[in-house]
Design an enzyme around this catalytic site. Structure first.
Site, PDB file in Angstrom:
ATOM      1  N   HIS A   5       3.068  -4.851   3.824  1.00 57.86           N
ATOM      2  CA  HIS A   5       3.009  -5.279   4.917  1.00 57.86           C
ATOM      3  C   HIS A   5       2.169  -6.854   5.128  1.00 57.86           C
ATOM      4  O   HIS A   5       1.983  -7.352   4.463  1.00 57.86           O
ATOM      5  CB  HIS A   5       1.839  -4.501   6.346  1.00 57.86           C
ATOM      6  CG  HIS A   5       2.419  -2.993   6.436  1.00 57.86           C
ATOM      7  ND1 HIS A   5       3.356  -2.845   6.962  1.00 57.86           N
ATOM      8  CD2 HIS A   5       2.078  -1.761   5.028  1.00 57.86           C
ATOM      9  CE1 HIS A   5       3.613  -1.573   7.347  1.00 57.86           C
ATOM     10  NE2 HIS A   5       2.916  -0.975   6.176  1.00 57.86           N
ATOM     11  N   HIS A  65       0.915  -0.869  -0.417  1.00 61.58           N
ATOM     12  CA  HIS A  65      -0.263  -0.089   0.081  1.00 61.58           C
ATOM     13  C   HIS A  65       1.113   1.098   0.317  1.00 61.58           C
ATOM     14  O   HIS A  65       2.099   0.880   0.038  1.00 61.58           O
ATOM     15  CB  HIS A  65      -1.050   0.131   1.082  1.00 61.58           C
ATOM     16  CG  HIS A  65      -0.510   0.237   2.588  1.00 61.58           C
ATOM     17  ND1 HIS A  65      -1.218   0.790   3.491  1.00 61.58           N
ATOM     18  CD2 HIS A  65       0.976   0.461   2.963  1.00 61.58           C
ATOM     19  CE1 HIS A  65      -0.955   0.987   4.520  1.00 61.58           C
ATOM     20  NE2 HIS A  65       0.850   0.514   4.372  1.00 61.58           N
ATOM     21  N   CYS A  85       4.975   4.896   5.268  1.00 63.40           N
ATOM     22  CA  CYS A  85       4.129   4.387   4.037  1.00 63.40           C
ATOM     23  C   CYS A  85       3.575   5.476   3.584  1.00 63.40           C
ATOM     24  O   CYS A  85       2.643   5.317   2.345  1.00 63.40           O
ATOM     25  CB  CYS A  85       3.392   4.217   5.452  1.00 63.40           C
ATOM     26  SG  CYS A  85       3.146   2.903   6.577  1.00 63.40           S
ATOM     27  N   GLU A  91      -0.874  -4.730  11.542  1.00 62.27           N
ATOM     28  CA  GLU A  91      -0.124  -4.616  10.513  1.00 62.27           C
ATOM     29  C   GLU A  91       1.455  -4.479  10.717  1.00 62.27           C
ATOM     30  O   GLU A  91       1.580  -4.761  10.168  1.00 62.27           O
ATOM     31  CB  GLU A  91      -0.200  -2.520  10.532  1.00 62.27           C
ATOM     32  CG  GLU A  91       0.092  -2.252   9.076  1.00 62.27           C
ATOM     33  CD  GLU A  91      -0.475  -0.756   8.277  1.00 62.27           C
ATOM     34  OE1 GLU A  91      -0.904  -0.574   7.593  1.00 62.27           O
ATOM     35  OE2 GLU A  91       0.540   0.472   9.150  1.00 62.27           O
TER      36      GLU A  91
HETATM   37 NI    NI Z   1       2.620   0.971   5.404  1.00 64.17          NI
END
Ligand code: NI
Length: 138
Positions: A44, A17, A36, A127
């Site tokens: 992840h 992502h 991120c 996560e």
């Molecule tokens: Ni991430």
């Protein structure tokens, strides 16, 4: 007497992502989302915990058939998300930032449609081993 028991089923999926808010500048996104926000995405190892609470059936002794629950998770989550790029491959995130908070909400919505309303449903998503979120529909 009716006993309510919580049953749990775990699953995992790998997915890529990128967290990014289109209305923000590159600098704002980088400052807020850090790693991120990497333009070329990153992955992840997501761990999922699905909790179903309901009355124990007096005949079967079950709350819910775990094989059936596993099938719901496989069909709704694993087939849709595993080894996918959440931003590019999963329509739910075409215009929704795939944060853990939003992913757990999407998963809850998908499973809620499959699980009878007599059951309470709660979904927890890891996560990383240290970062996790939970949603129960409220
Ligand atoms: Ni991430």
């Amino acid at each position: 007497m009716t006993r309510k028991v919580a049953v749990f089923r775990t699953a995992h999926f790998n997915a890529a992502h990128r967290l990014n808010v289109p209305q923000w500048t590159d600098e704002q996104n980088k400052a807020y989302f850090g790693l991120c926000n990497n333009a070329n995405y990153h992955g992840h190892n997501y761990e999922l915990e699905v909790k179903v609470v309901g009355a124990v059936d007096e005949v079967s002794g079950y709350v819910i058939d775990m094989k059936v629950l596993k099938t719901f998770i496989d069909e709704e989550v694993i087939e849709a998300f595993d080894h996918k790029n959440l931003n590019l491959d999963v329509p739910d995130f075409a215009s929704l930032n795939p944060s853990a908070e939003n992913i757990v909400w999407v998963i809850w919505e998908k499973l809620r449609k499959r699980i009878d309303n007599q059951f309470e449903l709660s979904v927890r998503l890891y996560e990383t081993p240290r970062n996790f979120v939970e949603f129960n529909g409220k």
